[in-house]
Design a protein around this motif. Structure first.
Motif, PDB file in Angstrom:
ATOM      1  N   THR A   1      -6.825  12.933 -12.738  1.00 59.52           N
ATOM      2  CA  THR A   1      -6.246  14.272 -12.630  1.00 59.52           C
ATOM      3  C   THR A   1      -5.335  14.189 -11.189  1.00 59.52           C
ATOM      4  O   THR A   1      -4.155  14.683 -11.265  1.00 59.52           O
ATOM      5  N   SER A   2      -5.801  13.473 -10.081  1.00 63.66           N
ATOM      6  CA  SER A   2      -5.219  13.562  -8.790  1.00 63.66           C
ATOM      7  C   SER A   2      -5.241  12.090  -8.418  1.00 63.66           C
ATOM      8  O   SER A   2      -6.019  11.346  -8.692  1.00 63.66           O
ATOM      9  N   ALA A   3      -4.081  11.658  -7.494  1.00 60.76           N
ATOM     10  CA  ALA A   3      -4.237  10.365  -6.997  1.00 60.76           C
ATOM     11  C   ALA A   3      -5.120  10.151  -5.781  1.00 60.76           C
ATOM     12  O   ALA A   3      -5.392  11.041  -5.058  1.00 60.76           O
ATOM     13  N   ARG A   4      -6.067   9.028  -5.998  1.00 61.18           N
ATOM     14  CA  ARG A   4      -6.722   8.930  -4.760  1.00 61.18           C
ATOM     15  C   ARG A   4      -6.135   8.111  -3.749  1.00 61.18           C
ATOM     16  O   ARG A   4      -4.853   7.395  -3.778  1.00 61.18           O
ATOM     17  N   GLU A   5      -6.583   8.280  -2.509  1.00 59.03           N
ATOM     18  CA  GLU A   5      -5.764   7.740  -1.194  1.00 59.03           C
ATOM     19  C   GLU A   5      -6.187   6.265  -1.021  1.00 59.03           C
ATOM     20  O   GLU A   5      -7.233   5.587  -1.063  1.00 59.03           O
ATOM     21  N   VAL A   6      -5.095   5.625  -0.927  1.00 58.75           N
ATOM     22  CA  VAL A   6      -5.013   4.055  -0.465  1.00 58.75           C
ATOM     23  C   VAL A   6      -4.701   3.780   0.856  1.00 58.75           C
ATOM     24  O   VAL A   6      -3.438   4.229   1.176  1.00 58.75           O
ATOM     25  N   SER A   7      -5.570   3.285   1.626  1.00 60.80           N
ATOM     26  CA  SER A   7      -5.459   3.166   2.984  1.00 60.80           C
ATOM     27  C   SER A   7      -5.297   1.646   3.653  1.00 60.80           C
ATOM     28  O   SER A   7      -5.956   0.892   2.907  1.00 60.80           O
ATOM     29  N   PHE A   8      -4.524   1.445   4.567  1.00 58.28           N
ATOM     30  CA  PHE A   8      -4.883   0.146   5.166  1.00 58.28           C
ATOM     31  C   PHE A   8      -4.150   0.208   6.714  1.00 58.28           C
ATOM     32  O   PHE A   8      -3.255   0.822   7.042  1.00 58.28           O
ATOM     33  N   ALA A   9      -5.018  -0.407   7.379  1.00 53.81           N
ATOM     34  CA  ALA A   9      -4.723  -0.560   8.940  1.00 53.81           C
ATOM     35  C   ALA A   9      -3.826  -1.952   9.195  1.00 53.81           C
ATOM     36  O   ALA A   9      -4.709  -2.876   9.182  1.00 53.81           O
TER      37      ALA A   9
ATOM     38  N   VAL B   1       1.009  -1.211   0.008  1.00 57.12           N
ATOM     39  CA  VAL B   1       0.056   0.159   0.065  1.00 57.12           C
ATOM     40  C   VAL B   1       1.082   1.119   0.034  1.00 57.12           C
ATOM     41  O   VAL B   1       0.490   2.047  -0.699  1.00 57.12           O
ATOM     42  N   ASP B   2       2.042   1.402   0.802  1.00 55.06           N
ATOM     43  CA  ASP B   2       2.811   2.476   0.928  1.00 55.06           C
ATOM     44  C   ASP B   2       3.393   2.655  -0.624  1.00 55.06           C
ATOM     45  O   ASP B   2       3.601   3.524  -1.027  1.00 55.06           O
ATOM     46  N   GLN B   3       3.702   1.394  -1.223  1.00 54.94           N
ATOM     47  CA  GLN B   3       4.337   1.475  -2.811  1.00 54.94           C
ATOM     48  C   GLN B   3       3.400   2.215  -3.675  1.00 54.94           C
ATOM     49  O   GLN B   3       3.691   2.926  -4.421  1.00 54.94           O
ATOM     50  N   VAL B   4       2.053   1.606  -3.360  1.00 54.89           N
ATOM     51  CA  VAL B   4       1.017   2.224  -4.444  1.00 54.89           C
ATOM     52  C   VAL B   4       1.013   3.761  -4.251  1.00 54.89           C
ATOM     53  O   VAL B   4       0.808   4.396  -5.077  1.00 54.89           O
ATOM     54  N   ASN B   5       0.744   4.140  -2.996  1.00 60.48           N
ATOM     55  CA  ASN B   5       0.656   5.541  -2.641  1.00 60.48           C
ATOM     56  C   ASN B   5       1.863   6.344  -3.122  1.00 60.48           C
ATOM     57  O   ASN B   5       1.735   7.312  -3.731  1.00 60.48           O
ATOM     58  N   LYS B   6       3.101   5.880  -3.037  1.00 64.29           N
ATOM     59  CA  LYS B   6       4.409   6.489  -3.639  1.00 64.29           C
ATOM     60  C   LYS B   6       4.219   6.546  -5.249  1.00 64.29           C
ATOM     61  O   LYS B   6       4.577   7.713  -5.825  1.00 64.29           O
ATOM     62  N   LEU B   7       3.932   5.432  -5.860  1.00 64.80           N
ATOM     63  CA  LEU B   7       3.768   5.519  -7.152  1.00 64.80           C
ATOM     64  C   LEU B   7       2.687   6.231  -7.739  1.00 64.80           C
ATOM     65  O   LEU B   7       2.910   6.969  -8.743  1.00 64.80           O
TER      66      LEU B   7
ATOM     67  N   GLY C   1       1.862   9.069  -6.396  1.00 65.99           N
ATOM     68  CA  GLY C   1       2.277  10.485  -6.286  1.00 65.99           C
ATOM     69  C   GLY C   1       3.195  10.616  -7.565  1.00 65.99           C
ATOM     70  O   GLY C   1       3.265  11.564  -8.082  1.00 65.99           O
ATOM     71  N   GLN C   2       3.985   9.653  -8.044  1.00 70.39           N
ATOM     72  CA  GLN C   2       4.906   9.973  -8.991  1.00 70.39           C
ATOM     73  C   GLN C   2       4.153  10.139 -10.368  1.00 70.39           C
ATOM     74  O   GLN C   2       4.513  11.063 -11.069  1.00 70.39           O
ATOM     75  N   LEU C   3       2.918   9.196 -10.428  1.00 71.33           N
ATOM     76  CA  LEU C   3       2.219   9.227 -11.600  1.00 71.33           C
ATOM     77  C   LEU C   3       1.454  10.640 -11.563  1.00 71.33           C
ATOM     78  O   LEU C   3       1.377  11.313 -12.814  1.00 71.33           O
ATOM     79  N   GLU C   4       1.125  11.462 -10.555  1.00 75.74           N
ATOM     80  CA  GLU C   4       0.549  12.637 -10.702  1.00 75.74           C
ATOM     81  C   GLU C   4       1.168  13.598 -11.234  1.00 75.74           C
ATOM     82  O   GLU C   4       1.143  14.390 -11.932  1.00 75.74           O
ATOM     83  N   ASP C   5       2.649  13.742 -10.665  1.00 70.84           N
ATOM     84  CA  ASP C   5       3.582  14.560 -11.127  1.00 70.84           C
ATOM     85  C   ASP C   5       3.911  14.492 -12.498  1.00 70.84           C
ATOM     86  O   ASP C   5       4.010  15.421 -13.326  1.00 70.84           O
ATOM     87  N   LEU C   6       4.198  13.248 -13.093  1.00 73.35           N
ATOM     88  CA  LEU C   6       4.357  13.007 -14.596  1.00 73.35           C
ATOM     89  C   LEU C   6       3.202  13.368 -15.354  1.00 73.35           C
ATOM     90  O   LEU C   6       3.505  13.798 -16.516  1.00 73.35           O
ATOM     91  N   ASN C   7       2.195  13.045 -14.767  1.00 77.41           N
ATOM     92  CA  ASN C   7       0.806  13.258 -15.566  1.00 77.41           C
ATOM     93  C   ASN C   7       0.751  14.827 -15.766  1.00 77.41           C
ATOM     94  O   ASN C   7       0.329  15.414 -16.869  1.00 77.41           O
ATOM     95  N   THR C   8       0.891  15.599 -14.798  1.00 78.23           N
ATOM     96  CA  THR C   8       0.874  16.924 -15.004  1.00 78.23           C
ATOM     97  C   THR C   8       1.898  17.720 -15.728  1.00 78.23           C
ATOM     98  O   THR C   8       1.607  18.209 -16.876  1.00 78.23           O
TER      99      THR C   8
END
Length: 496
Positions: free
Chosen positions: A236-244, A166-172, A174-181
């Motif tokens: 357009t923006s990344a959705r939050e992926v969460s896990f406890a 999940v941490d890796q997904v959120n990191k990716l 974030g990178q996707l949002e920057d590159l897409n912009t």
């Protein structure tokens, strides 16, 4: 064609060849870079209002793509990582206690217990044989407890891996949002965004390892990403992926779900569950594969308690009570044909029959282990030294058909010995199937990646050949300029 038009044509040709030369050099430099796609110069003819050709114009830089192959690579990668996650868990279980030849499995220890029973039955008054029987029973309890602990360790490791994924997904994302912009803005302003598109494709490929995805490309190069179950992951923006994550696992522990923008996509409560990717495989291992094996261990433990349970010998109809093998719910015996969750971790040796705990070995032969002070459960009230009836009861109980819980993926009507052997076979069969499936999927991924690279990648020989063609075209444009220059000199000489 006028001399000015000819000069314009030659100049535009030189500029285009210069751009092409730079692009070829760029291709050669990036040929070995992962995910690099071949770049080419987009050219168009310049035509005047009167329809006369006026040279060529550079429209930008394009890249070679194959959407069908790339989509196939995303899909096959997701399936492969899912299978890999499950296989790693199965191999951990198999390496820990799945080898009957090394006497590490419950089935192997059950065989040792039967042998010890047969030996003790041959001389019921021999304390050494009785101690051997007790030691075999202790080994049986130990392997069930260790096996149960190993299952929960696998589940806990899978849960921790889910958190990392999940941490890796959120990191990716974030990178996707920057590159897409960058791509959207660059496309709108006419800048070269092909390197950013290559990087975005690599991010999406890495994302597909973690979860199954589908993509949609919109105007201006904008991309939308969905999970393979249809939940929006990026728009357009990344959705939050969460896990406890869960810190400690027991057989009764239920792992938490993974949420995408508030929607559960893995776990028991998932309304739009993922069907591929590492997250899917880890969740399947945590919530299905490992718990099923745990349930099988629990049923083996229940079968042992039942097989060694003691019944009322007075005829008074008293309830059966746990004997040599007991549990926290003693003196009652677990409900028959019903799964008692976590019983494999809870099973233990009755202290009344264990000299190390102040017990009496003779109770193995005579009965009354459940309560030595209650004569109703004494099978040998006259204390006959050669009494073998109780040992034979134990052997019969191990080989007697009994009913197991139907939800453990094994034959619910089997002997305890047969059930334990089937459990080992189930684990090994699943491991072999997972290994075979992963080998096939790995071939698919490699072949797809190779086909994509052959289609979109750089061939050095072709680039060098193209460089020679550009050089010849450059020389032709230079000769045209030289010819125009000579003509202009002649005109100036005549004018003087």
């Amino acid at each position: 064609m006028s001399l000015s038009v000819a000069l314009q044509v030659a100049q535009s040709a030189l500029a285009a060849r210069q751009t092409e030369t730079s692009t070829v050099s760029r291709n050669i430099a990036g040929a070995q870079d992962a995910g690099y796609s071949r770049k080419s110069v987009l050219l168009s003819a310049v035509v005047s209002d009167s329809g006369q050709s006026g040279g060529i114009r550079t429209e930008g830089i394009g890249r070679v793509t194959d959407n069908a192959l790339y989509t196939s690579l995303l899909r096959s990668t997701s399936v492969g990582t899912s299978q890999e996650a499950v296989l790693e868990g199965l191999e951990t279980l198999a390496q820990t206690f799945g080898d009957t030849e090394l006497e590490q499995s419950p089935a192997a220890l059950l065989g040792d217990l039967k042998t010890a029973l047969q030996n003790a039955s041959s001389d019921p008054n021999d304390t050494i044989l009785a101690q051997d029987l007790l030691n075999s029973a202790k080994d049986m309890v130990d392997v069930l407890q260790r096996s149960s602990s190993a299952v929960q360790t696998v589940r806990a490791d899978a849960d921790a891996a889910i958190a990392n994924s999940v941490d890796q997904v959120n990191k990716l994302l974030g990178q996707l949002e920057d590159l897409n912009t960058i791509i959207v803005k660059g496309t709108q302003s006419g800048h070269d965004v092909t390197d950013a598109q290559d990087s975005r494709d690599q991010v999406l490929l890495a994302l597909s390892e973690e979860m199954g995805i589908t993509t949609l490309t919109r105007a201006d190069g904008d991309v939308v990403v969905y999970t393979d179950s249809g939940v929006t992951l990026f728009e357009t923006s990344a959705r939050e992926v969460s896990f406890a994550p869960t810190n400690t696992f027991s057989a009764a522990t239920v792992g938490n779900a993974v949420f995408v923008d508030g929607v559960p996509v893995v776990g028991d409560d998932a309304v739009m569950p993922l069907s591929s990717g590492r997250l899917h495989g880890l969740t399947e291992l945590r919530d299905e594969v490992a718990p099923t094996y745990q349930s099988q261990l629990d049923e083996i433990a229940r079968g042992l308690i039942e097989s060694f349970a003691e019944s009322d010998q007075s005829g008074g109809g008293g309830p059966d009570q746990a004997g040599l093998f007991t549990w926290s719910g003693a003196p009652a015996v677990p409900v028959t044909a019903t799964l008692s969750v976590g019983l494999a971790a809870d099973i233990q040796i009755n202290a009344n029959a264990d000299p190390d705990q102040g017990g009496d070995l003779d109770l193995l032969r005579d009965g009354g282990i459940s309560d030595p002070l209650d004569p109703d459960y004494d099978y040998n009230p006259t204390d006959l030294a050669g009494y073998t009836g109780r040992y034979q009861d134990f052997l019969d109980g191990l080989d007697a058909p009994r009913v197991f819980d139907a939800g453990v993926d094994l034959d619910p009507t089997d002997t305890l010995t047969g059930f334990a052997s089937s459990s080992v076979s189930w684990l090994e069969s699943n491991r072999q199937t997972a290994t075979s499936d992963l080998e096939i999927q790995s071939v698919i991924v490699n072949r797809t990646a190779e086909s994509l690279a052959n289609t979109t990648g750089v061939n050095i020989d072709e680039e060098m050949t193209l460089l020679l063609d550009i050089e010849r075209a450059y020389a032709a444009a230079s000769k045209l300029i030289s010819a125009v220059d000579a003509m202009l000199d002649d005109l100036l000489a005549v004018a003087r």
